[in-house]
Design an enzyme around this catalytic site. Sequence first.
Site, short mmCIF file in Angstrom:
data_model
loop_
_atom_site.label_atom_id
_atom_site.label_comp_id
_atom_site.label_asym_id
_atom_site.label_seq_id
_atom_site.Cartn_x
_atom_site.Cartn_y
_atom_site.Cartn_z
N GLU A 16 23.77 -47.86 -54.35
CA GLU A 16 24.10 -46.99 -53.20
C GLU A 16 24.83 -47.90 -52.17
O GLU A 16 25.86 -47.61 -51.55
CB GLU A 16 22.96 -46.39 -52.64
N ASP A 76 18.15 -50.09 -54.31
CA ASP A 76 18.95 -51.40 -54.28
C ASP A 76 19.06 -51.75 -52.40
O ASP A 76 18.82 -50.67 -51.64
CB ASP A 76 20.39 -51.39 -54.55
N HIS A 102 20.19 -52.59 -42.36
CA HIS A 102 21.31 -53.30 -42.48
C HIS A 102 21.15 -54.69 -41.47
O HIS A 102 22.14 -55.45 -41.43
CB HIS A 102 22.52 -52.79 -42.46
N1 BES Z 1 21.01 -45.05 -45.70
C1 BES Z 1 22.21 -45.45 -45.33
C2 BES Z 1 23.08 -44.43 -44.64
C3 BES Z 1 22.79 -43.83 -43.35
C4 BES Z 1 21.70 -44.35 -42.49
C5 BES Z 1 23.01 -42.55 -42.95
C6 BES Z 1 21.14 -43.59 -41.45
C7 BES Z 1 22.49 -42.06 -41.85
C8 BES Z 1 21.53 -42.44 -41.00
C9 BES Z 1 23.04 -45.86 -46.62
O1 BES Z 1 22.29 -46.68 -47.32
C10 BES Z 1 24.28 -46.92 -46.18
O2 BES Z 1 23.97 -48.02 -45.57
N2 BES Z 1 25.43 -46.22 -46.45
C11 BES Z 1 26.63 -47.12 -46.17
C12 BES Z 1 27.57 -46.45 -47.02
C13 BES Z 1 27.82 -47.21 -48.58
C14 BES Z 1 29.15 -46.81 -49.02
C15 BES Z 1 27.73 -48.69 -48.44
C16 BES Z 1 26.91 -47.02 -45.07
O3 BES Z 1 26.70 -45.99 -44.07
O4 BES Z 1 27.40 -48.10 -44.31
MN MN Z 2 20.40 -45.85 -47.62
MN MN Z 3 22.30 -48.80 -46.40
#
Ligand code: BES
Ligand code: MN
Ligand code: MN
Length: 475
Positions: A170, A100, A444
């Site tokens: 995720e 996703d 993002h």
């Molecule tokens: N892949 C990311 C997290 C990430 C990116 C960790 C770069 C370290 C370096 C993951 O898809 C993400 O965006 N996680 C979210 C949290 C989730 C609960 C929505 C975040 O970190 O905002």
């Molecule tokens: Mn991710």
């Molecule tokens: Mn992400």
Amino acid sequence: ASDVYKRQPNNLMQNINSYIKEHKQRFLDELIAILKIPSISADSAYKADVLETAKVIKLSLEKAGCEHVEICETDGYPIVYGEKIIDKSLPTVLVYGHYDVQPPDPLDLWLSPPFDPVIKNTELHPDGAIFARGACDDKGQMYMHVKAMEYMTANNELPCNVKFMIEGEEEVGSVNLSKFVAANREKLENDVILISDTGMIAKDVPSITTGLRGLSYVEVEVTGPNRDLHSGLYGGAVANPINVLTKMIASLHDENNHITIPGFYDKVENLSDAERSEMAKAPFSLENYKDALDIDAVYGEEGYTTNERNSIRPTLDVNGIWGGYTGEGAKTVIASKAYAKISMRLVPNQDWEEITTLFKTHFENIAPKGVKVKVNPHHGGQGYVTPIDSIGYRAASKAYEETFGKTPIPQRSGGSIPIVSLFEEELKSKTILMGFGLDSDAIHSPNEHFGVWNYLKGIETIPWFYKYFTCLLYT
Ligand code: BES
Ligand code: MN
Ligand code: MN
């Protein structure tokens, strides 16, 4: 196949580079096809696309040599599972990733449409980068594992067992995956978990992520009068929810940018001076950092460096705020309600549910008379740290040495992958975070991209991890 592990790693993988060279175009084309499907888990309008993506991933796992590939239904989006068990006495690597993606908005800031991938050269990616939502987070990085698997099975180079678990929620908190993991501990049994969903310092400075921050995400609502009011007739005489909300939010940090919620820092681990000076050795240019973001100064908690502020320290940030009139021109109005979405990034030992409660209590306490305040918790998760002397870390380190010619630097990241701490709790195994993205890849954000070089380097490095992990476990 069970004696594959006895061969020395240096005798293996002669072919990975030529295999990549030969199949490079197909590797890119396949990823581009997956990037075309808008699998936005947050927006129910894209439900059919998210489900379609799961099917495509299932097919790709089958083609890469996985067996028993299935789409596991959940109360939300399905989990794609596949495995290749060559010998039960050999170790098992569990690969996790997500299919996703985040919503692409604001759309008008994309230079090319988010689901119409194009390859363009950039300063940091002179060999090209694929521009699309999900290119780096996480379709591109997840697919590196599928292609590494294809290489290993096609060339009889798979030294151990593999399980793939690719989820579709995720970006919305992995709630259903948590249940799936707890209910399928035996099926998911493994010796190490391998994830590419993070970044590295630079193309010539490989790094392995050794920490993730936890998260508590809440939405707040401030209600004043029972309807929107004329801002002349009533202005000055009743609490304006937007004025109140912004004042309340401003009070959540003090003049040193410390968070003012009572108890917030109680469980925060203080790193020793030795650990901090070790961290400070990682190459970092404050000038480049500011230049890349077009800012004239950095900003943050007093007493900490930029790299500390975004990794070992907890934070509180407004992610969105709205209320009142935001259309064209002016409308004189005092809105009845104001809202904000707030994230708190947490460090290991801070419990996200406890922090959510602390926030809720405090935010309700500081509400002035004349308004009602509601705090609605969304989702969250615990932080994670992993040691650098585990077999998994050492195997990853040796893998990077093979393909980058350099020892990777351990680095704690500021991002969150909440399921990682749950993996440790439920499956009792360590996760190795081999990320190949760059901070500048704009995950993002509009114009997310993933370097072609990074994509291929990931495919090249992953099989080495399998070889070293298997060898190290047996020596
Ligand atoms: N892949 C990311 C997290 C990430 C990116 C960790 C770069 C370290 C370096 C993951 O898809 C993400 O965006 N996680 C979210 C949290 C989730 C609960 C929505 C975040 O970190 O905002
Ligand atoms: Mn991710
Ligand atoms: Mn992400």
